[in-house]
Enzyme design. Structure first.
Site, PDB file in Angstrom:
ATOM      1  N   TRP A 124       1.499 -13.426  16.648  1.00  0.00           N
ATOM      2  CA  TRP A 124       2.809 -12.933  16.204  1.00  0.00           C
ATOM      3  C   TRP A 124       3.687 -13.012  17.449  1.00  0.00           C
ATOM      4  O   TRP A 124       3.481 -12.268  18.410  1.00  0.00           O
ATOM      5  CB  TRP A 124       2.662 -11.490  15.699  1.00  0.00           C
ATOM      6  CG  TRP A 124       3.902 -10.934  15.101  1.00  0.00           C
ATOM      7  CD1 TRP A 124       4.385 -11.159  13.837  1.00  0.00           C
ATOM      8  CD2 TRP A 124       4.814 -10.010  15.706  1.00  0.00           C
ATOM      9  NE1 TRP A 124       5.541 -10.460  13.646  1.00  0.00           N
ATOM     10  CE2 TRP A 124       5.832  -9.746  14.767  1.00  0.00           C
ATOM     11  CE3 TRP A 124       4.883  -9.399  16.950  1.00  0.00           C
ATOM     12  CZ2 TRP A 124       6.890  -8.889  15.038  1.00  0.00           C
ATOM     13  CZ3 TRP A 124       5.943  -8.538  17.218  1.00  0.00           C
ATOM     14  CH2 TRP A 124       6.930  -8.292  16.260  1.00  0.00           C
ATOM     15  N   ARG A 169      -2.155  -8.484   9.283  1.00  0.00           N
ATOM     16  CA  ARG A 169      -1.385  -7.943  10.399  1.00  0.00           C
ATOM     17  C   ARG A 169      -0.079  -8.691  10.608  1.00  0.00           C
ATOM     18  O   ARG A 169       0.806  -8.205  11.313  1.00  0.00           O
ATOM     19  CB  ARG A 169      -2.217  -8.037  11.693  1.00  0.00           C
ATOM     20  CG  ARG A 169      -3.499  -7.256  11.623  1.00  0.00           C
ATOM     21  CD  ARG A 169      -4.474  -7.726  12.680  1.00  0.00           C
ATOM     22  NE  ARG A 169      -4.090  -7.293  14.005  1.00  0.00           N
ATOM     23  CZ  ARG A 169      -4.515  -6.186  14.599  1.00  0.00           C
ATOM     24  NH1 ARG A 169      -5.338  -5.386  13.971  1.00  0.00           N
ATOM     25  NH2 ARG A 169      -4.139  -5.875  15.811  1.00  0.00           N
ATOM     26  N   GLU A 172      14.284   4.089   2.339  1.00  0.00           N
ATOM     27  CA  GLU A 172      13.051   3.328   2.113  1.00  0.00           C
ATOM     28  C   GLU A 172      13.318   2.153   1.158  1.00  0.00           C
ATOM     29  O   GLU A 172      12.814   1.047   1.363  1.00  0.00           O
ATOM     30  CB  GLU A 172      11.964   4.265   1.559  1.00  0.00           C
ATOM     31  CG  GLU A 172      10.724   3.601   0.977  1.00  0.00           C
ATOM     32  CD  GLU A 172       9.924   2.754   1.968  1.00  0.00           C
ATOM     33  OE1 GLU A 172      10.273   2.728   3.162  1.00  0.00           O
ATOM     34  OE2 GLU A 172       8.981   2.084   1.532  1.00  0.00           O
ATOM     35  N   ASN A 183      -3.506 -10.055  22.637  1.00  0.00           N
ATOM     36  CA  ASN A 183      -2.597  -9.304  21.763  1.00  0.00           C
ATOM     37  C   ASN A 183      -1.858  -8.316  22.646  1.00  0.00           C
ATOM     38  O   ASN A 183      -2.486  -7.593  23.414  1.00  0.00           O
ATOM     39  CB  ASN A 183      -3.431  -8.560  20.703  1.00  0.00           C
ATOM     40  CG  ASN A 183      -2.607  -7.557  19.901  1.00  0.00           C
ATOM     41  OD1 ASN A 183      -1.398  -7.644  19.858  1.00  0.00           O
ATOM     42  ND2 ASN A 183      -3.283  -6.607  19.274  1.00  0.00           N
ATOM     43  N   GLY A 184      -0.518  -8.294  22.566  1.00  0.00           N
ATOM     44  CA  GLY A 184       0.244  -7.326  23.359  1.00  0.00           C
ATOM     45  C   GLY A 184       1.266  -8.015  24.232  1.00  0.00           C
ATOM     46  O   GLY A 184       1.632  -9.177  23.980  1.00  0.00           O
ATOM     47  N   GLU A 215      13.208  -6.172   3.980  1.00  0.00           N
ATOM     48  CA  GLU A 215      12.064  -6.808   4.634  1.00  0.00           C
ATOM     49  C   GLU A 215      11.407  -7.908   3.800  1.00  0.00           C
ATOM     50  O   GLU A 215      10.882  -8.854   4.366  1.00  0.00           O
ATOM     51  CB  GLU A 215      11.024  -5.788   5.124  1.00  0.00           C
ATOM     52  CG  GLU A 215      10.304  -5.011   4.060  1.00  0.00           C
ATOM     53  CD  GLU A 215       9.279  -4.036   4.667  1.00  0.00           C
ATOM     54  OE1 GLU A 215       8.967  -3.043   4.000  1.00  0.00           O
ATOM     55  OE2 GLU A 215       8.799  -4.283   5.771  1.00  0.00           O
ATOM     56  N   LYS A 265      12.659  -1.706   2.061  1.00  0.00           N
ATOM     57  CA  LYS A 265      11.790  -2.588   1.258  1.00  0.00           C
ATOM     58  C   LYS A 265      12.535  -3.859   0.892  1.00  0.00           C
ATOM     59  O   LYS A 265      12.009  -4.955   1.003  1.00  0.00           O
ATOM     60  CB  LYS A 265      11.367  -1.906  -0.053  1.00  0.00           C
ATOM     61  CG  LYS A 265      10.250  -0.926  -0.054  1.00  0.00           C
ATOM     62  CD  LYS A 265       8.873  -1.454   0.194  1.00  0.00           C
ATOM     63  CE  LYS A 265       8.569  -1.480   1.655  1.00  0.00           C
ATOM     64  NZ  LYS A 265       8.062  -0.275   2.244  1.00  0.00           N
ATOM     65  N   LYS A 281       1.971  -6.318  10.209  1.00  0.00           N
ATOM     66  CA  LYS A 281       1.476  -5.128   9.510  1.00  0.00           C
ATOM     67  C   LYS A 281       1.104  -4.040  10.500  1.00  0.00           C
ATOM     68  O   LYS A 281       1.274  -2.865  10.235  1.00  0.00           O
ATOM     69  CB  LYS A 281       0.254  -5.525   8.664  1.00  0.00           C
ATOM     70  CG  LYS A 281      -0.345  -4.402   7.838  1.00  0.00           C
ATOM     71  CD  LYS A 281       0.483  -4.147   6.601  1.00  0.00           C
ATOM     72  CE  LYS A 281      -0.045  -2.999   5.756  1.00  0.00           C
ATOM     73  NZ  LYS A 281       1.013  -2.429   4.913  1.00  0.00           N
ATOM     74  N   HIS A 303      32.529   9.008   4.252  1.00  0.00           N
ATOM     75  CA  HIS A 303      32.798   9.097   5.690  1.00  0.00           C
ATOM     76  C   HIS A 303      32.699   7.730   6.363  1.00  0.00           C
ATOM     77  O   HIS A 303      32.491   7.657   7.573  1.00  0.00           O
ATOM     78  CB  HIS A 303      31.847  10.106   6.339  1.00  0.00           C
ATOM     79  CG  HIS A 303      31.998  11.476   5.761  1.00  0.00           C
ATOM     80  ND1 HIS A 303      33.107  12.254   5.997  1.00  0.00           N
ATOM     81  CD2 HIS A 303      31.221  12.176   4.902  1.00  0.00           C
ATOM     82  CE1 HIS A 303      32.988  13.402   5.330  1.00  0.00           C
ATOM     83  NE2 HIS A 303      31.845  13.372   4.653  1.00  0.00           N
ATOM     84  N   CYS A 350      -0.661  -9.769  16.673  1.00  0.00           N
ATOM     85  CA  CYS A 350      -1.716 -10.735  16.940  1.00  0.00           C
ATOM     86  C   CYS A 350      -3.100 -10.173  16.586  1.00  0.00           C
ATOM     87  O   CYS A 350      -3.342  -8.971  16.722  1.00  0.00           O
ATOM     88  CB  CYS A 350      -1.735 -11.083  18.421  1.00  0.00           C
ATOM     89  SG  CYS A 350      -0.152 -11.613  19.033  1.00  0.00           S
TER      90      CYS A 350
HETATM   91  C1  F6R Z   1       7.565  -1.252   5.932  1.00  0.00           C
HETATM   92  C2  F6R Z   1       6.415  -1.047   6.785  1.00  0.00           C
HETATM   93  C3  F6R Z   1       6.650  -0.612   8.196  1.00  0.00           C
HETATM   94  C4  F6R Z   1       5.558   0.402   8.619  1.00  0.00           C
HETATM   95  C5  F6R Z   1       5.709   0.751  10.097  1.00  0.00           C
HETATM   96  C6  F6R Z   1       4.688   1.772  10.539  1.00  0.00           C
HETATM   97  O1  F6R Z   1       7.187  -1.647   4.656  1.00  0.00           O
HETATM   98  O2  F6R Z   1       5.305  -1.245   6.380  1.00  0.00           O
HETATM   99  O3  F6R Z   1       7.917  -0.072   8.352  1.00  0.00           O
HETATM  100  O4  F6R Z   1       5.667   1.535   7.819  1.00  0.00           O
HETATM  101  O5  F6R Z   1       5.555  -0.419  10.864  1.00  0.00           O
HETATM  102  O6  F6R Z   1       3.390   1.293  10.383  1.00  0.00           O
HETATM  103  P1  F6R Z   1       2.157   2.292  10.363  1.00  0.00           P
HETATM  104  O7  F6R Z   1       2.280   3.134   9.143  1.00  0.00           O
HETATM  105  O8  F6R Z   1       0.949   1.408  10.322  1.00  0.00           O
HETATM  106  O9  F6R Z   1       2.247   3.122  11.607  1.00  0.00           O
END
Ligand code: F6R
Length: 607
Positions: free
Chosen positions: A74, A27, A479, A98-99, A486, A483, A602, A502, A2
């Site tokens: 959010w 965000r 990773e 927010n929270g 998500e 990607k 974000k 395994h 949020c």
């Molecule tokens: C994936 C992504 C998330 C962030 C994670 C940590 O593409 O962006 O997995 O890496 O939420 O966020 P930060 O780096 O802001 O602590």
């Protein structure tokens, strides 16, 4: 997560609030709203979905008023719909939040028993009712807000407006960050300085537990007990220019393409290219003498940390304990007496990473952080900050922050190795020389874009994808899977190539593409054996390798992406590019919201 905005202005504030909310879009959110006070009447517009929907409503039915609060939500408690969107109202009180209010159910039962009627499924609405009760008990607005805030448990940032006062906003911080902006006869509240940048760069950050009474021309900050406190004002360096996509379709595409430049810029802060040496670091962490290093982070930043572990252990012989922050914070792991801890976070606000930092602080560790947002809470609570210089990352899926985090980690590992004497001066020069080539190789990798776009068309047809890698390419495989899932919503998993037999090998058939990240390195032959195991079971391999690897593997693949021949040290940085492009173009073919994928935020400021 949020986003919060509040403005007490001298002009109509609703359009200003929407502009500020746009700057918080990065965000992640699923509904939005604005409330203003005009001639003693509180009114609001709220809409599910993107800010465009809210703007449309405001266009059809504008809000007047020189004081207001706004929110991008959010969803945590209650589905993302208009009823659950903020601002929430009860009597004379309006709140954005927010929270998570952890004791909301208990408070709601208590308030219901006293006759309060709830209209939403949110935890936020209890805050409005709680304050309204205190007003009805005869408290002033400021007293009522303080009394209510003192009863809340959990992590929250709040902005509160009262029907009875057009020169008062209350802001409160218990966890997620909140900044007060000071203008000329105007005052602002925002989740971060980016939101407030069009209005002011004169910022006061609330400390954890602080709350503030904000008026047009003055403000007072109090601690949890209600004692007045002073917090320093600072000039934010955040630019007021809204970051634009330029010629790119999406921020993610732009950010993938920015990587050579951002990596170069980042490295130039950590490496002396004239001498081919790693630059001396802030002495707060003496990498030459510490016994152990703990690393904690979430998501993509955690995978960067895992790759960092290989580098610190191999080059500097420095043992690294690493875990995702949501586990790390509760594991109560013993930490070395002479140890340091590193926290990696693009936003610098991730709640679990911050909690891990505080755990390490309580255990006497020296705290370092690798962050993009240098004014963030994690940066401010660190003994030493190792900034990445990635510039604002707007796409929710992290790309350039990841490769810049890796650039910093590799530089730190080389510096640590030189200080610990585990590499010779000649080896240090050789490693720095290799690292200094990263941007060039990354640029070469970007030239494969058209080919990767073609391959992605096929990936967009499948339901599951496996990623395999060994050594530093194992975290990169995870990773890659993250990607893809998500942004394209295709199920994907990343595995250590040697671990396949395994268990996961049972999944292999001709419907699952297996993406193998395998530069021709020391252990390439081992990965080839794992590929043979996949091929023998009808698996369709997409091999990402170099010329030598393609020639040596000499096996039937569905596709082979030929990368430049890069030094082993920098392979995970350069190979991140095809991994990101594969996810990006697959998502484009799937038609998803690439920059703001569903359900994602974000900046994750709740547990
Ligand atoms: C994936 C992504 C998330 C962030 C994670 C940590 O593409 O962006 O997995 O890496 O939420 O966020 P930060 O780096 O802001 O602590």
């Amino acid at each position: 997560m949020c986003g919060i905005v509040g403005i007490i202005g001298r002009r109509p504030v609703a359009p200003l609030i929407v502009d500020a909310l746009k700057r918080l879009e990065y965000r992640g959110y699923d509904s939005a709203g604005v409330a203003t006070l005009n001639d003693g009447v509180l009114d609001r517009r709220r809409a599910e979905g993107k800010l465009g929907n809210l703007e449309k409503k405001l266009g059809e039915d504008p809000l007047e008023g020189r004081i207001g609060i706004g929110h991008t939500r959010w969803a945590t408690h209650g589905v993302p719909n208009e009823t659950n969107a903020h601002p929430h109202f009860a009597g004379d009180v309006s709140v954005v939040h927010n929270g998570i209010i952890e004791n909301f159910a208990e408070l709601r039962d208590e308030l219901r028993a006293q006759g309060s009627e709830f209209h939403s499924q949110t935890d936020t609405e209890v805050v409005c009712h709680l304050i309204q009760r205190e007003l009805e008990n005869g408290k002033s607005e400021i007293e009522a807000a303080h009394a209510a805030i003192s009863r809340l448990q959990g992590a929250f940032a709040l902005a509160i407006m009262f029907r009875t006062n057009d020169d008062l906003l209350i802001a409160a911080r218990h966890g997620p960050p909140l900044a007060i902006g000071h203008g000329d006869g105007e005052a602002y509240v925002g989740s971060d300085a980016i939101a407030l940048a069009p209005f002011t760069n004169d910022i006061t950050y609330l400390d954890d537990g602080d709350w503030a009474a904000i008026h047009r021309d003055s403000f007072e900050i109090f601690d949890e007990a209600g004692n007045p406190v002073e917090r320093s004002r600072q000039k934010s360096t955040t630019t007021a220019i809204l970051v634009e996509k330029g010629n790119h379709r999406h921020f993610m595409e732009k950010e993938i393409h920015e990587q050579p430049e951002m990596i170069s810029h980042t490295l130039s802060n950590y490496l002396d290219f004239s001498k081919y040496e790693a630059r001396p670091l802030n002495a707060a962490i003496d990498f030459g003498t510490i016994d152990r290093l703990a690393i904690s982070a979430c998501g993509t930043a955690y995978y960067a940390g895992l790759i960092g572990k290989y580098w610190f252990e191999r080059l500097a012989r420095l043992p690294v304990d690493i875990d995702v922050a949501s586990e790390f914070r509760y594991r109560e792991m013993p930490l070395a007496k002479n140890g340091a801890a590193l926290f990696i976070s693009q936003s610098g606000e991730t709640a679990d990473t911050l909690a891990s930092l505080r755990y390490c602080r309580s255990q006497g560790q020296i705290i370092g952080s690798i962050v993009n947002a240098r004014e963030s809470t994690i940066a401010r609570e660190s003994d030493v900050v190792f900034p990445i210089f990635a510039g604002p990352e707007i796409g929710v899926a992290s790309t350039k922050a990841f490769t810049c985090q890796l650039a910093v980690l590799a530089s730190l590992a080389i510096r640590a190795a030189a200080k610990r004497g585990t590499i010779s001066p000649a080896q240090e020069k050789a490693f720095v020389r290799e690292l200094s080539e990263t941007a060039r190789y990354t640029r070469m990798a970007l030239k494969l874009e058209n080919r990767i776009e073609e391959i992605s068309r096929e990936l967009a047809q499948v339901k599951d994808v496996l990623y395999l890698g060994r050594d530093t390419n194992y975290p990169l495989a995870m990773e890659g899977a993250l990607k893809l899932k998500e942004i394209s919503y295709i199920h994907a998993e990343g595995y250590a190539a040697g671990e396949l037999k395994h268990g996961p090998i049972a999944l292999i058939d001709d419907s699952i593409p297996v993406i193998v990240i395998a530069p021709h390195d020391r252990i390439f032959e081992k990965t080839v054996s794992n590929m043979q195991e996949v091929a023998a079971r009808g698996g369709r391999i997409i091999l990402i390798t170099d010329e030598k690897g393609a020639a040596t593997a000499s096996m039937q693949t569905m596709e082979t992406i030929i990368m430049p021949d890069v030094p082993e040290l920098i392979a995970p940085i350069v190979y991140a590019v095809p991994i990101q492009l594969l996810a990006y173009y697959t998502a484009v073919f799937m038609g998803t919201d690439v920059d703001q994928p569903r359900n994602l935020a974000k900046s994750v400021t709740v547990e």
